[in-house]
Each structure stands twice: as structure tokens, then as C-alpha cells.
Design an enzyme around this catalytic site. Structure first.
Site, PDB file in Angstrom:
ATOM      1  NE  ARG A 102      -4.117   1.874   2.070  1.00 55.94           N
ATOM      2  CZ  ARG A 102      -4.412   2.756   3.021  1.00 55.94           C
ATOM      3  NH1 ARG A 102      -3.770   2.757   4.163  1.00 55.94           N
ATOM      4  NH2 ARG A 102      -5.390   3.627   2.823  1.00 55.94           N
TER       5      ARG A 102
ATOM      6  CG  HIS B  34      -1.375   5.339  -0.410  1.00 56.37           C
ATOM      7  ND1 HIS B  34      -1.993   5.663   0.773  1.00 56.37           N
ATOM      8  CD2 HIS B  34      -2.299   4.639  -1.125  1.00 56.37           C
ATOM      9  CE1 HIS B  34      -3.235   5.187   0.782  1.00 56.37           C
ATOM     10  NE2 HIS B  34      -3.435   4.550  -0.349  1.00 56.37           N
TER      11      HIS B  34
ATOM     12  CG  ASN C  86      -0.830   8.583   2.930  1.00 59.66           C
ATOM     13  OD1 ASN C  86      -1.144   7.489   2.443  1.00 59.66           O
ATOM     14  ND2 ASN C  86      -0.170   9.511   2.254  1.00 59.66           N
TER      15      ASN C  86
ATOM     16  CG  HIS D 265      -8.272  -3.736  -1.310  1.00 59.83           C
ATOM     17  ND1 HIS D 265      -9.255  -2.822  -1.577  1.00 59.83           N
ATOM     18  CD2 HIS D 265      -7.174  -2.995  -0.975  1.00 59.83           C
ATOM     19  CE1 HIS D 265      -8.777  -1.582  -1.424  1.00 59.83           C
ATOM     20  NE2 HIS D 265      -7.521  -1.666  -1.073  1.00 59.83           N
TER      21      HIS D 265
HETATM   22  C1  HEM Z   1      -8.954   1.337  -5.993  1.00 61.12           C
HETATM   23  C2  HEM Z   1      -8.901   2.262  -5.076  1.00 61.12           C
HETATM   24  C3  HEM Z   1      -8.507   1.977  -3.663  1.00 61.12           C
HETATM   25  C4  HEM Z   1      -9.147   2.410  -2.555  1.00 61.12           C
HETATM   26  C5  HEM Z   1     -10.386   3.281  -2.509  1.00 61.12           C
HETATM   27  C6  HEM Z   1      -8.459   1.868  -1.434  1.00 61.12           C
HETATM   28  C7  HEM Z   1      -8.803   2.098  -0.117  1.00 61.12           C
HETATM   29  C8  HEM Z   1      -8.242   1.447   0.962  1.00 61.12           C
HETATM   30  C9  HEM Z   1      -8.661   1.616   2.325  1.00 61.12           C
HETATM   31  C10 HEM Z   1      -9.756   2.554   2.802  1.00 61.12           C
HETATM   32  C11 HEM Z   1      -7.922   0.784   3.082  1.00 61.12           C
HETATM   33  C12 HEM Z   1      -8.001   0.605   4.594  1.00 61.12           C
HETATM   34  C13 HEM Z   1      -7.009   1.540   5.274  1.00 61.12           C
HETATM   35  C14 HEM Z   1      -7.148   1.577   6.771  1.00 61.12           C
HETATM   36  O1  HEM Z   1      -8.078   0.988   7.322  1.00 61.12           O
HETATM   37  O2  HEM Z   1      -6.308   2.219   7.419  1.00 61.12           O
HETATM   38  C15 HEM Z   1      -7.023   0.099   2.212  1.00 61.12           C
HETATM   39  C16 HEM Z   1      -6.109  -0.838   2.608  1.00 61.12           C
HETATM   40  C17 HEM Z   1      -5.254  -1.485   1.757  1.00 61.12           C
HETATM   41  N1  HEM Z   1      -5.075  -1.223   0.416  1.00 61.12           N
HETATM   42 FE1  HEM Z   1      -6.245  -0.088  -0.738  1.00 61.12          FE
HETATM   43  N2  HEM Z   1      -7.406   1.121  -1.865  1.00 61.12           N
HETATM   44  C18 HEM Z   1      -7.389   1.162  -3.229  1.00 61.12           C
HETATM   45  C19 HEM Z   1      -6.471   0.581  -4.069  1.00 61.12           C
HETATM   46  C20 HEM Z   1      -5.409  -0.185  -3.638  1.00 61.12           C
HETATM   47  C21 HEM Z   1      -4.334  -0.643  -4.485  1.00 61.12           C
HETATM   48  C22 HEM Z   1      -4.164  -0.264  -5.947  1.00 61.12           C
HETATM   49  C23 HEM Z   1      -3.531  -1.407  -3.708  1.00 61.12           C
HETATM   50  C24 HEM Z   1      -2.273  -2.138  -4.075  1.00 61.12           C
HETATM   51  C25 HEM Z   1      -2.014  -2.628  -5.260  1.00 61.12           C
HETATM   52  C26 HEM Z   1      -4.100  -1.423  -2.383  1.00 61.12           C
HETATM   53  C27 HEM Z   1      -3.614  -2.137  -1.332  1.00 61.12           C
HETATM   54  C28 HEM Z   1      -4.130  -2.081  -0.056  1.00 61.12           C
HETATM   55  C29 HEM Z   1      -3.702  -2.971   1.001  1.00 61.12           C
HETATM   56  C30 HEM Z   1      -2.724  -4.110   0.869  1.00 61.12           C
HETATM   57  C31 HEM Z   1      -4.387  -2.572   2.154  1.00 61.12           C
HETATM   58  C32 HEM Z   1      -4.236  -3.133   3.565  1.00 61.12           C
HETATM   59  C33 HEM Z   1      -3.138  -2.354   4.254  1.00 61.12           C
HETATM   60  C34 HEM Z   1      -2.843  -2.790   5.676  1.00 61.12           C
HETATM   61  O3  HEM Z   1      -3.370  -3.775   6.154  1.00 61.12           O
HETATM   62  O4  HEM Z   1      -2.038  -2.081   6.315  1.00 61.12           O
HETATM   63  N3  HEM Z   1      -5.220  -0.648  -2.374  1.00 61.12           N
HETATM   64  N4  HEM Z   1      -7.225   0.527   0.929  1.00 61.12           N
END
Ligand code: HEM
Ligand SMILES: *[C@@H]1O[C@H](CO)[C@@H](O)[C@H](O)[C@H]1NC(C)=O
Ligand SMILES: *[C@@H]1O[C@H](CO)[C@@H](O)[C@H](O)[C@H]1NC(C)=O
Ligand SMILES: *[C@@H]1O[C@H](CO)[C@@H](O)[C@H](O)[C@H]1NC(C)=O
Ligand SMILES: *[C@@H]1O[C@H](CO)[C@@H](O)[C@H](O)[C@H]1NC(C)=O
Ligand SMILES: *[C@@H]1O[C@H](CO)[C@@H](O)[C@H](O)[C@H]1NC(C)=O
Ligand SMILES: *[C@@H]1O[C@H](CO)[C@@H](O)[C@H](O)[C@H]1NC(C)=O
Ligand SMILES: *[C@@H]1O[C@H](CO)[C@@H](O)[C@H](O)[C@H]1NC(C)=O
Length: 343
Positions: A62, A66, A94, A194
Site C-alpha cells: 500500500r 500511495h 495516509n 485487497h
Molecule cells: C482502488 C482504489 C482503492 C481504494 C479506494 C483503497 C482504499 C483502501 C482503504 C480505505 C484501506 C483501509 C485503510 C485503513 O483501514 O487504514 C485500504 C487498505 C489497503 N489497500 Fe487499498 N485502496 C485502493 C487501491 C489499492 C491498491 C491499488 C492497492 C495495491 C495494489 C491497495 C492495497 C491495499 C492494502 C494491501 C491494504 C491493507 C493495508 C494494511 O493492512 O495495512 N489498495 N485501501
């Protein structure tokens, strides 16, 4: 002018013109001579970190995402605030959410010991992302390297470019198109990120009680899954409580993210929309990946390489930061400290 001299002049002219527009490209062997063990050094720190934190791989991919969505893959996300820099860590996407910075610092410290001043923080994020996927059961691939680190950050751009989980599908597509990716295969493939990691209640609670002003839950949410989420995230409760983004295999990088969507068990609104938006061109892609993990893995790798190539600094642009949290040559406040830690 004789025709051969005319030809020579034309060739030289073309050469010069091309030279002025050709950007240095990333390459797979960038550190082969200067830091051949870079990859294994990063992996050593990552494997260690996984032992105490099964979520760390998700957090690191992530960070790479970002980073790349905000003025390119230049490690701008890692910079702390100073007199002249407003850290992107405070941006909406972030703040109290991005994590893993300490593990990046450990990787950087190990690399500075082995090959001082060679490996950029932007490349560390790229390599860590790839290894996090591979160590979690997903594909591995050859990293393209040679990124350099920015001397600036841009919180305005971070607030603008990082997608919020409450966007409509059209808005979500536009965020990807704005940075130079596409709103169909890149969007769906990369959303497959995700398949591991966690989300806080605050990012999906709007779906559970009063979706889009309807006073009803999101109709695209499976009823049993809805009840479980409501129990975990009561109205007025603690918005920081965590749950798995992939309800079926939380820490494995597989295609279950897509089968979840087919079962109305996507956690974020932006996840479920890829499958539940009537007539959308993303639906067929979700179905393909849900039925064929190989197809997902192959296209995920392509999209990760495309994302990792966004507006990179190469050649003599930017710098190789010695401390990922700050630009070189900026001393810290304590002058004693400067002697040992200001490079
Ligand atoms: C498509 C639009 C996307 C949105 C709206 C989005 C939104 C989010 C949100 C809201 C979270 C939770 C953060 C939290 O609770 O603190 C999250 C977690 C995460 N996102 Fe996304 N995301 C997107 C795309 C992506 C992409 C492109 C990737 C990687 C290729 C990604 C990888 C992750 C991962 C691995 C997590 C978990 C992080 C953790 O456990 O620390 N996301 N995302
Ligand atoms: C690279 O790592 C291997 C073992 O992991 C070690 O034997 C070798 O000396 C290292 N090479 C360099 C140049 O650091
Ligand atoms: C940040 O990005 C915005 C939007 O592109 C731009 O207008 C602004 O000049 C940038 N700020 C800095 C400090 O680079
Ligand atoms: C929410 O409601 C607005 C206005 O009725 C509509 O345009 C929008 O598409 C809805 N969003 C979702 C995700 O259903
Ligand atoms: C809210 O939940 C988070 C994550 O479980 C926890 O760290 C925090 O202490 C909780 N805050 C309150 C006020 O209970
Ligand atoms: C799954 O996708 C892969 C890669 O595109 C392809 O080679 C394979 O034939 C597909 N398998 C099935 C059963 O369709
Ligand atoms: C990376 O981006 C550059 C500049 O836009 C482009 O010329 C190159 O083909 C891209 N490489 C990959 C592997 O996408
Ligand atoms: C790296 O820079 C940050 C921010 O200035 C500072 O807090 C930290 O102590 C530095 N780390 C090292 C190892 O010097």
C-alpha cells in the site's frame, strides 16, 4: 550538399533530437554491480518483520501504491514535515492509516551498511511490494529498478489523487486515468491488492446503516456479512477497529478477493462496485479473475510494473536519500545529533 553528407546530417540531427527527449529507463540489473545483494537484504528484513506482524506485507504494498499515485514513484510519501516540506503522511488516505514506515527504515539502514548511498527509497518500496506479494502466496516478478528519490512532497496532490473508499465507480476510474493507468484492467487488477491486509470500520461504516442517504444498508452487501460487520462496527463505536479486507483468506495473496465480490462480500464500497455496478466494463474482468487465478496473477504483475513506472525520477534527477524520512543535507535540530546522523 552531396546526398551522403545530407544523410549524415539527417542521422545526426535525429540522434540529437532523440537524445534530448529520451528519458533513462528503469532496468532489471540496475544494482547488479553496485549492490548485488540489495534484494536479499530487503527480503531478510521483510521475513523478520512478517514474524511479528502478519499484516506488514499488505502495509508495504500500500505504501508503494500511495507513493506512485502522488508525483510518481519517488518515495515522497516517506518524507517527514520540515520548514519547507508538508509531509504526505498527513493526507486523508495516509493519516492514521499508512503504516510500515519503520520497516522501510530498517531496510534502508541494512542497505546503507552494505552499500552506502546506492539504493533509493523509491526502489526499496518497489522491491518490498513485490516480495510482500510473493511471500504471501502471490506471483513473483522481475523488478525494474533505478528510481531516484524526490526532494519534495505534495500533500495537496496526495489529498487529490489517493482514492477514497466512498467514490462512485466513475470517480474511481478517473483517479486511475488521472495518473496514467487505465480504469478497467489496471483498476480491477490492482484492486486485487485487497486480497490481504485490513481496513478500519471508519472506511466502510457508511455502507452498514445509512448508505448514500437511504437510511438503509448498501443493498450490494451480503446479508450475513452485513450482520457480522454491524456487530463489529456499531454506530457511534470505535472507528479504528480493524477487519480483514479479504473475508475468506485474509493473509494470502490469491484470487479470493474476486470470488468475494461475486458473493457480495467485498468490504469497501469501491471494491464491491467493480462487480455490482450494472453494465460496468469491470464486471467481466472480476468474473475472469474470480474463475482464473493465473489470469489475475499475470495481469496483476503487468499493472504493478505499470504503476511502478509512473513519473519515476532517473539518471541525475532527484537524489539517493540516505535517510528515507528526509532530504539529504537537511540537518536535524540537535547539533550533537547532526555529527552522527546528518549525512
Ligand atoms: C482502488 C482504489 C482503492 C481504494 C479506494 C483503497 C482504499 C483502501 C482503504 C480505505 C484501506 C483501509 C485503510 C485503513 O483501514 O487504514 C485500504 C487498505 C489497503 N489497500 Fe487499498 N485502496 C485502493 C487501491 C489499492 C491498491 C491499488 C492497492 C495495491 C495494489 C491497495 C492495497 C491495499 C492494502 C494491501 C491494504 C491493507 C493495508 C494494511 O493492512 O495495512 N489498495 N485501501
Ligand atoms: C551477499 O550475500 C551473500 C549471502 O547472503 C554473502 O555470502 C555475500 O558475501 C554477499 N555479497 C556481498 C557483495 O555483500
Ligand atoms: C502540489 O500539486 C499541486 C496540484 O498539482 C500543485 O498545484 C502545487 O503547485 C504542488 N505543490 C508543491 C509544493 O509542489
Ligand atoms: C448515491 O446517490 C446519488 C444521487 O442519488 C447517485 O448519483 C449516486 O450514483 C449514488 N451512489 C451510489 C454509489 O449508489
Ligand atoms: C479503538 O480500537 C483500536 C483498534 O482496535 C484500539 O487500538 C483503540 O485503543 C480503541 N480506542 C478506544 C477509545 O477504545
Ligand atoms: C487462465 O488464464 C491463463 C492466463 O491467461 C490461460 O493461459 C489459461 O488458459 C486460463 N485457464 C482457463 C481454464 O481458462
Ligand atoms: C515506462 O515509462 C516510460 C516513459 O513513459 C516508457 O517509455 C516506458 O516504455 C515505460 N516502461 C514500462 C516497462 O512500462
Ligand atoms: C532519519 O530522519 C528522521 C527525520 O528527520 C529522524 O527522526 C531519524 O532519527 C533519522 N534516522 C536516522 C537513522 O538518523
Amino acid at each position: 550538399m552531396s546526398s551522403s553528407r545530407y544523410l549524415l546530417a539527417a542521422v545526426l540531427c535525429a540522434f540529437v533530437l532523440q537524445g534530448s527527449v529520451t528519458q533513462a529507463q528503469l532496468s532489471s540489473n540496475f544494482y547488479d554491480e553496485t549492490c548485488p545483494n540489495a534484494s536479499s537484504i530487503i527480503q531478510g528484513v521483510l521475513v523478520q518483520a512478517f514474524q511479528s506482524d502478519p499484516r506488514i506485507g499488505a502495509s508495504l504494498i500500500r505504501l508503494h501504491f500511495h507513493d506512485c499515485f502522488v508525483q510518481g514513484c519517488d518515495a515522497s510519501i516517506l518524507l517527514d514535515s520540515t520548514d519547507t516540506i508538508v509531509s504526505e503522511k498527513g493526507a486523508g488516505g495516509n493519516s492514521n492509516s499508512a503504516r510500515g514506515f519503520n520497516v522501510v527504515d530498517q531496510m534502508k539502514a541494512a542497505l546503507e551498511t552494505a552499500c552506502p548511498g546506492i539504493v533509493s527509497c523509491a526502489d526499496i518500496l518497489t522491491i518490498a511490494a513485490e516480495q510482500s506479494v510473493a511471500l504471501s502466496g502471490g506471483p513473483s516478478w522481475t523488478n525494474l529498478l533505478g528510481r531516484r528519490d524526490s526532494t519534495t512532497a505534495n500533500i495537496t496532490l496526495a489529498n487529490e489523487n489517493l482514492p477514497a473508499p466512498t467514490l462512485t465507480l466513475e470517480e474511481l476510474k478517473q483517479k486511475f486515468i488521472n495518473v496514467g493507468l487505465n480504469g478497467d484492467t489496471d483498476l480491477v487488477s490492482l484492486s486485487g491488492g485487497h486480497t490481504f491486509g485490513r481496513s478500519q470500520c471508519q472506511f466502510f461504516i457508511q455502507r452498514l446503516y445509512n448508505f448514500n442517504g437511504t437510511n438503509q444498508p448498501d443493498p450490494t452487501l451480503d446479508t450475513t456479512f452485513l450482520q457480522a460487520l454491524q456487530a463489529l462496527c456499531p454506530q457511534g463505536g470505535n472507528g479504528s477497529v480493524l477487519t480483514n479486507l479479504d473475508v475468506s483468506t485474509p493473509d494470502t495473496f490469491d484470487n479470493n478477493y474476486f470470488t468475494n465480490l461475486q458473493e457480495k462480500k467485498g468490504l469497501l464500497q469501491t471494491d464491491q462496485e467493480l462487480f455490482s455496478t450494472a453494465g460496468a466494463d469491470t464486471v467481466d474482468i472480476v468474473n475472469l479473475y474470480g474463475s482464473n487465478q493465473t489470469a489475475f496473477f499475470e495481469r496483476f504483475v503487468v499493472s504493478m510494473i505499470r504503476m511502478g513506472n509512473l513519473s519515476v525520477l532517473t539518471g541525475s534527477e532527484g537524489e539517493i536519500r540516505l535517510n528515507c524520512s528526509r532530504v539529504n543535507g537537511i540537518s536535524s535540530l540537535s547539533s550533537d545529533d547532526d555529527l552522527v546522523s546528518s549525512f
